[in-house]
Write an enzyme that holds these catalytic residues in place. Structure first.
Site, PDB file in Angstrom:
ATOM      1  N   CYS A 196       0.831  -1.117   0.007  1.00  0.00           N
ATOM      2  CA  CYS A 196       0.176  -0.047   0.152  1.00  0.00           C
ATOM      3  C   CYS A 196       0.884   1.273  -0.039  1.00  0.00           C
ATOM      4  O   CYS A 196       0.453   2.494   0.300  1.00  0.00           O
ATOM      5  CB  CYS A 196      -0.839  -0.063   1.257  1.00  0.00           C
ATOM      6  SG  CYS A 196      -2.147  -1.148   1.034  1.00  0.00           S
ATOM      7  N   ASN A 251       5.395 -10.601  -6.097  1.00  0.00           N
ATOM      8  CA  ASN A 251       6.206 -10.416  -4.837  1.00  0.00           C
ATOM      9  C   ASN A 251       7.686 -10.572  -4.755  1.00  0.00           C
ATOM     10  O   ASN A 251       8.069 -10.828  -3.756  1.00  0.00           O
ATOM     11  CB  ASN A 251       5.279 -11.493  -3.655  1.00  0.00           C
ATOM     12  CG  ASN A 251       5.799 -10.924  -2.330  1.00  0.00           C
ATOM     13  OD1 ASN A 251       5.872  -9.969  -1.788  1.00  0.00           O
ATOM     14  ND2 ASN A 251       6.084 -12.337  -1.297  1.00  0.00           N
TER      15      ASN A 251
END
Length: 606
Positions: free
Chosen positions: A273, A387
């Site tokens: 985020c 990721n």
């Protein structure tokens, strides 16, 4: 082999009997070919990197592009934290709470001992002493990781204060957290190793009362670098609860005003985020500067002067690569460009450089994270795993605050919570007081991202961004936050804010430009702390009007900013049952204070 016949056990550079007997016990159980006590030296680092290149685990990158840097490609089954295999094995199930997987500690030890039996055959067992936070602290938080992975050893050297100095701090009888790790891939005599050993069976287990971590089967990131989430958050949060401090999933940012006054912020956002981007902010407003103290974890305690002080227990950055570029985070790019970086699961260019989605340039051909050929506009899969990571020393960051290694930490003026929300949540909201701030953090919701297993896009409640990292019952955790506020001098408590850079218009585009422009929101926050800025009282807290924000020189439609700041009571009324469902899930240990805040919000929304 008995411990007496395993090479390396008799040359331990310590007289710490507790450590020595544990190392012997683990060696007898796991049966490695040899035991090595790591010293954290540059020479050891180079030797292990050379070994990893030879084993095919590391690809040495072009030194003209990234000096002393390497790329590792993991097994496709071992790419992220595995929340479904992560356990908090407290003595009582209630103490793990509803957000954690629990198993009886005796039963778990028995299962894992069976897995560990002989699991290091054919491998070297490394003993890795480390310190979380500055070595000069009054009460340094020490640990020892035992691992059979060279990748883990070199990464721990970057991520923690590892080696000889940490071992010396332990003395002959100092307390340390025991962290045991194995990739779970024993080698029979003559068996050829694979580039990324791991096991289909994975356990990442924490025993909070005895401050132990047992990890098996994964060589990846937070599952294997046990100083990171396992110690610094899960075990440390349990320690912090017992000892009256906080271990939090937060960045630490220093913001310096044109008057040269410094403000320190701790900010909690769920994974992906923009935590690292905010930690390394480049303010766009003239005269304002930012420096970083950390991008992931903050340990906070009240100082003698009654203020809340934060320290970053880590020594490096372990950042998500995709989306990091010269526009979104130039300071992260400069940190990486200084070299000494281990990349995992990014793509390799033909000239020995790295590439990932979001990075400038469109290479025609790459080797992707699975080791396959990848062609621009032809291959339909991502070249880098969503990721994928860079592991790089903090000391290389060009905007590192000079206080980064100060054991006293820095005094926190404001705590920010934030998530990724398309609707409902305004750009910035100030909490009414500490308890209301705890409620805001406790009910934080964010759309799911790639950093953990699960369905991308669903809003999940992620309290204080700690959902996957709590070492004890979530209700007790909320109560701990409330208690710390009650015992503090209210005038010295940090103010609490909620931010959402990700609100979208009806047409799906972002309403706020984000990145460096977020400094404009921080300026309003500073002005609120200094009692200089206006704001409207709304049912959810204090929210600025468009004219309260410094938008000078920003090419943005005022209507968009107004929409980003809007508090829509109908949207919030739709949010209430979702919050209520979450609070019911927290269960019997939900603090009255949090329930009271929910009832008050309901009332204010009519």
């Amino acid at each position: 082999m008995t411990s007496a016949t395993i090479p390396g056990l008799d040359t331990a550079p310590t007289n710490h009997q507790g450590l020595l007997s544990w190392v012997e016990e683990v060696a007898e159980l796991t049966q490695p070919d040899r035991v090595v006590f790591t010293d954290g030296s540059e020479e050891e680092f180079q030797r292990l990197c050379d070994q990893l290149v030879e084993a095919g685990t590391f690809i040495r990158l072009n030194p003209e592009k990234h000096k002393n840097s390497y790329l590792a490609l993991s097994d496709p089954s071992d790419v992220a934290r595995v929340e479904s295999r992560t356990y908090i094995c407290s003595a009582k199930e209630i103490d793990a709470g509803p957000t954690n997987n629990w198993m009886d500690p005796g039963e778990m030890r028995s299962i894992m001992k069976d897995l560990y039996r002989g699991c290091m055959r054919g491998r070297t067992m490394y003993v890795v002493p480390f310190c979380m936070g500055p070595l000069g602290a009054e009460d340094p938080k020490l640990g020892v990781e035992i691992t059979d992975s060279e990748y883990v050893v070199v990464s721990m050297r970057t991520m923690t204060r590892m080696g000889k100095a940490a071992l010396e701090k332990m003395g002959d009888d100092g307390f340390f957290v025991k962290a045991l790790h194995s990739v779970g891939a024993p080698l029979e005599p003559g068996q050829k190793d694979v580039a990324w050993p791991c096991s289909e069976t994975k356990y990442i287990t924490h025993f909070p009362e005895t401050r132990e971590i047992w990890s098996y089967g994964s060589g990846y990131g937070g599952n294997a670098l046990l100083g990171k989430k396992c110690y610094s958050l899960r075990i440390a949060s349990a320690m912090a609860h017992d000892e009256g401090w906080l271990a939090e999933h937060m960045l630490i940012l220093k913001l310096i005003s044109p008057e040269n006054k410094a403000y320190y912020f701790a900010a909690a956002f769920p994974s992906a985020c923009g935590k690292t981007n905010l930690a390394m902010l480049q303010p766009t407003i003239p005269g304002w500067r930012a420096e970083t103290l950390g991008d992931d974890i903050a340990w906070m305690r009240f100082g003698k002067d009654g203020r809340l002080y934060a320290v970053n227990p880590e020594f490096g950055f372990f950042g998500v690569a995709p989306g990091t570029n010269w526009k979104s985070n130039p300071n992260a790019m400069r940190t990486i460009a200084a070299g000494n970086t281990v990349f995992t699961n990014v793509a390799l260019t033909d000239d020995g450089d790295v590439w990932w989605e979001g990075l400038e340039g469109d290479p025609q051909h790459l080797i992707d994270w699975k080791g396959n050929d990848w062609y621009f506009r032809e291959t339909e899969t991502n070249a880098a795993h969503p990721n994928s990571r860079y592991c790089t020393p903090m000391s290389q960051c060009p905007i590192l605050a000079p206080e980064w290694d100060d054991p006293q930490g820095v005094p926190i003026s404001g705590i920010l919570f934030g998530g990724r929300r398309k609707t409902t949540v305004p750009l910035v909201t100030e909490a009414r007081d500490w308890q209301h701030g705890v409620f805001i953090g406790a009910t934080l919701g964010s759309e799911q991202t790639a950093a953990a297993e699960g369905k991308v896009g669903n809003v999940r409640r992620d309290p204080m961004a700690m959902l996957p990292f709590l070492g004890y019952n979530v209700g007790d955790y909320f109560q701990h936050w409330i208690n710390l506020g009650k015992h503090a001098d209210e005038s010295k408590l940090p103010k609490v804010f909620f931010v959402n850079w990700f609100r979208r218009g009806d047409d799906g585009r972002f309403l706020w430009p984000g990145f460096g422009e977020n400094s404009r929101v921080l300026k309003w926050i500073v002005d609120r702390i200094e009692h200089k800025a206006g704001g409207a009282t709304t049912p959810i807290g204090t929210v600025p009007a468009v004219e309260d924000l410094d938008l000078d020189g920003l090419d943005v439609d005022a209507a968009d900013v107004a929409a980003a700041l809007a508090v829509d009571a109908d949207e919030w009324r739709q949010e209430l049952p979702l919050i209520e469902e979450w609070l019911q899930f927290v269960g019997e240990k939900l603090p009255t204070g949090v329930k009271d805040e929910f009832d008050a919000l309901k009332e204010r929304l009519g």
